[in-house]
Scaffold this active site. Structure first.
Site, PDB file in Angstrom:
ATOM      1  N   LYS A  68      25.916  14.196 -10.677  1.00  0.00           N
ATOM      2  CA  LYS A  68      24.937  15.071 -10.009  1.00  0.00           C
ATOM      3  C   LYS A  68      25.641  16.237  -9.307  1.00  0.00           C
ATOM      4  O   LYS A  68      25.167  17.366  -9.336  1.00  0.00           O
ATOM      5  CB  LYS A  68      24.100  14.267  -8.991  1.00  0.00           C
ATOM      6  CG  LYS A  68      23.024  13.390  -9.641  1.00  0.00           C
ATOM      7  CD  LYS A  68      21.834  14.219 -10.019  1.00  0.00           C
ATOM      8  CE  LYS A  68      20.679  13.582 -10.692  1.00  0.00           C
ATOM      9  NZ  LYS A  68      20.676  12.488 -11.562  1.00  0.00           N
ATOM     10  N   LYS A  78      23.042  10.508 -24.290  1.00  0.00           N
ATOM     11  CA  LYS A  78      21.876   9.617 -24.245  1.00  0.00           C
ATOM     12  C   LYS A  78      20.576  10.418 -24.231  1.00  0.00           C
ATOM     13  O   LYS A  78      20.577  11.602 -23.910  1.00  0.00           O
ATOM     14  CB  LYS A  78      21.951   8.717 -23.013  1.00  0.00           C
ATOM     15  CG  LYS A  78      21.820   9.454 -21.697  1.00  0.00           C
ATOM     16  CD  LYS A  78      21.463   8.493 -20.572  1.00  0.00           C
ATOM     17  CE  LYS A  78      21.141   9.278 -19.320  1.00  0.00           C
ATOM     18  NZ  LYS A  78      20.473   8.581 -18.274  1.00  0.00           N
ATOM     19  N   LYS A  90      15.380  12.567 -19.597  1.00  0.00           N
ATOM     20  CA  LYS A  90      14.419  13.621 -19.238  1.00  0.00           C
ATOM     21  C   LYS A  90      15.151  14.920 -18.974  1.00  0.00           C
ATOM     22  O   LYS A  90      14.749  15.983 -19.434  1.00  0.00           O
ATOM     23  CB  LYS A  90      13.651  13.207 -17.986  1.00  0.00           C
ATOM     24  CG  LYS A  90      12.630  12.124 -18.249  1.00  0.00           C
ATOM     25  CD  LYS A  90      12.165  11.483 -16.937  1.00  0.00           C
ATOM     26  CE  LYS A  90      11.680  10.067 -17.206  1.00  0.00           C
ATOM     27  NZ  LYS A  90      11.825   9.183 -16.061  1.00  0.00           N
TER      28      LYS A  90
HETATM   29  P1  TYM Z   1      15.308   6.172 -14.798  1.00  0.00           P
HETATM   30  O1  TYM Z   1      13.977   6.610 -14.349  1.00  0.00           O
HETATM   31  O2  TYM Z   1      16.352   7.185 -15.071  1.00  0.00           O
HETATM   32  O3  TYM Z   1      15.173   5.269 -16.054  1.00  0.00           O
HETATM   33  C1  TYM Z   1      14.342   4.127 -16.026  1.00  0.00           C
HETATM   34  C2  TYM Z   1      14.907   3.029 -16.889  1.00  0.00           C
HETATM   35  O4  TYM Z   1      15.104   3.519 -18.215  1.00  0.00           O
HETATM   36  C3  TYM Z   1      16.450   3.269 -18.606  1.00  0.00           C
HETATM   37  N1  TYM Z   1      16.911   4.376 -19.476  1.00  0.00           N
HETATM   38  C4  TYM Z   1      17.552   4.172 -20.621  1.00  0.00           C
HETATM   39  N2  TYM Z   1      17.918   3.038 -21.256  1.00  0.00           N
HETATM   40  C5  TYM Z   1      18.548   3.179 -22.437  1.00  0.00           C
HETATM   41  N3  TYM Z   1      18.812   4.379 -23.017  1.00  0.00           N
HETATM   42  C6  TYM Z   1      18.461   5.541 -22.411  1.00  0.00           C
HETATM   43  N4  TYM Z   1      18.704   6.702 -23.006  1.00  0.00           N
HETATM   44  C7  TYM Z   1      17.807   5.469 -21.163  1.00  0.00           C
HETATM   45  N5  TYM Z   1      17.307   6.385 -20.294  1.00  0.00           N
HETATM   46  C8  TYM Z   1      16.774   5.696 -19.270  1.00  0.00           C
HETATM   47  C9  TYM Z   1      17.252   3.212 -17.319  1.00  0.00           C
HETATM   48  O5  TYM Z   1      18.432   2.472 -17.488  1.00  0.00           O
HETATM   49  C10 TYM Z   1      16.276   2.533 -16.399  1.00  0.00           C
HETATM   50  O6  TYM Z   1      16.326   1.139 -16.575  1.00  0.00           O
HETATM   51  N6  TYM Z   1      17.626   4.327 -10.803  1.00  0.00           N
HETATM   52  C11 TYM Z   1      16.641   4.043 -11.814  1.00  0.00           C
HETATM   53  C12 TYM Z   1      15.261   3.754 -11.257  1.00  0.00           C
HETATM   54  C13 TYM Z   1      15.252   2.648 -10.281  1.00  0.00           C
HETATM   55  C14 TYM Z   1      15.385   1.248 -10.569  1.00  0.00           C
HETATM   56  C15 TYM Z   1      15.308   0.599  -9.321  1.00  0.00           C
HETATM   57  C16 TYM Z   1      15.538   0.519 -11.753  1.00  0.00           C
HETATM   58  C17 TYM Z   1      15.117   2.781  -8.935  1.00  0.00           C
HETATM   59  N7  TYM Z   1      15.162   1.547  -8.363  1.00  0.00           N
HETATM   60  C18 TYM Z   1      15.386  -0.809  -9.223  1.00  0.00           C
HETATM   61  C19 TYM Z   1      15.609  -0.875 -11.653  1.00  0.00           C
HETATM   62  C20 TYM Z   1      15.537  -1.514 -10.409  1.00  0.00           C
HETATM   63  C21 TYM Z   1      16.550   5.254 -12.726  1.00  0.00           C
HETATM   64  O7  TYM Z   1      17.015   6.314 -12.437  1.00  0.00           O
HETATM   65  O8  TYM Z   1      15.852   5.067 -13.805  1.00  0.00           O
END
Ligand code: TYM
Length: 329
Positions: free
Chosen positions: A111, A194, A197
């Site tokens: 970031k 990967k 968004k």
């Molecule tokens: P976020 O919103 O970026 O993504 C949500 C979930 O999707 C998975 N993900 C992926 N998995 C495989 N390949 C990809 N290209 C890919 N892009 C996204 C992420 O691994 C995630 O599981 N920090 C987290 C949100 C969060 C969270 C939590 C998750 C906040 N608190 C507690 C689990 C438990 C995040 O940024 O997710």
């Protein structure tokens, strides 16, 4: 019974990375465990999204969760900011989170590199809030993609540290819910990296069949295998990774054989991939569109979910306060 917690940030629509990374096999997951699924709107604030769009994004993710098959009768579905106990636990856990380790987190370093104009304290302590999300329900398992592996490791560290500091076993050390496989990274179709968004390479659950077709047909490829059994370039490897997720093993084997004997036509490979993605996505999209317009239903789900989630959260925060010496006079 295992307790499972899963979150998705409300920074935009759900893409196949979110779906296959965090929601894979969710039907079984919901049947076999006590599940909490939430929309991480506090987390989305760290990157300063357009605040006028935040509410709409929360609603979209909720509709996308439900359209994907999350069942409010079986799971607790809620919005992170509807459960203020998590903010208190975040504050309390921050007393046991050290600046050095937070600064070394890969996501924080990335970031800083990408958004040097917005290195705020919320970004630095992002993993602590994520730990609070998980520990607040004393979760034992967390379905995440590969990109969240380090955050989960930090959650285990905070759980251990807290338990040791106060001589308790309050927090289990949550393990990845990995569906019996490696944590997954869904690639983009733009040649490397990967799907995400902010990467601008998403195949979204609400994409039309035509959108999907277009995006897949534009996927980066190479000049084709130069010799039998040659190593695949990253771009081709990525197409095969997606194919393995959405297609049958026979289909994967068919195109793999064609690659290996150098008779593969990437146009055919992409057509097949597009068709198999559409078969997955189009029924989900129809359900999302249906649910998205039903405001009454959406409010009911998160109201009931929020109450259930708060009940679970209150119990944890009460114990944490007592353990840390916070009691009323
Ligand atoms: P976020 O919103 O970026 O993504 C949500 C979930 O999707 C998975 N993900 C992926 N998995 C495989 N390949 C990809 N290209 C890919 N892009 C996204 C992420 O691994 C995630 O599981 N920090 C987290 C949100 C969060 C969270 C939590 C998750 C906040 N608190 C507690 C689990 C438990 C995040 O940024 O997710």
């Amino acid at each position: 019974m295992n307790r499972v917690v899963s979150g998705i940030r409300s920074t935009g629509n759900l893409h196949l990375g979110n779906y296959f990374g965090a929601l894979r096999n969710f039907i079984r997951m919901q049947q076999e465990n006590e599940c909490f699924f939430f929309i991480a709107d506090y987390h989305s604030l760290t990157t300063h999204p357009d605040h006028t769009k935040l509410h709409g994004n929360v609603k979209s993710v909720l509709a996308e969760y439900l359209g994907s098959g999350l069942d409010p009768e079986q799971s607790t579905i809620y919005v992170q900011s509807d459960m203020p106990e998590v903010a208190e636990l975040y504050l309390l856990l921050n007393m046991h989170a050290y600046i050095g380790e937070l600064e070394r987190t890969a996501s924080f370093k990335e970031k800083i590199r990408k958004h040097s104009d917005n290195v705020n304290a919320g970004l630095l302590t992002y993993p602590v809030l994520m730990a609070a999300d998980i520990l607040i329900h004393r979760a034992t398992q967390v379905p995440v993609g590969k990109d969240q592996e380090q955050h989960l490791e930090m959650t285990r560290k905070y759980a251990r540290r807290f338990n040791n500091a106060y001589g308790t076993e309050l927090f289990p050390e949550p393990q990845p819910y990995n569906f019996g496989e490696e944590l997954i990274k869904i690639p983009g179709l733009d040649g490397s990296g990967k799907m995400g968004k902010s990467e601008g390479n998403g195949l979204y659950l609400i994409d039309t069949d035509k959108d999907i077709q277009k995006k897949v047909m534009r996927a980066t490829t190479d000049e084709g295998p130069q010799a039998p059994f040659s190593v695949k370039s990253e771009a081709i490897e990525n197409i095969f990774t997606l194919l393995k997720v959405v297609s049958t093993p026979d289909t994967v084997e068919y195109f793999n054989d064609k690659y290996n004997d150098c008779t593969i036509r990437y146009g055919d490979l992409k057509k097949q991939l597009a068709a198999d993605i559409i078969a997955h996505v189009s029924p989900i999209r129809e359900r999302i569109l249906d649910i998205r317009s039903n405001d009454e239903y959406l409010s009911k789900v998160v109201k009931e979910g929020g109450e259930k989630a708060r009940e679970s959260a209150r119990q944890t925060v009460k114990q944490v306060r007592e353990l840390m010496g916070i009691t009323s006079i």
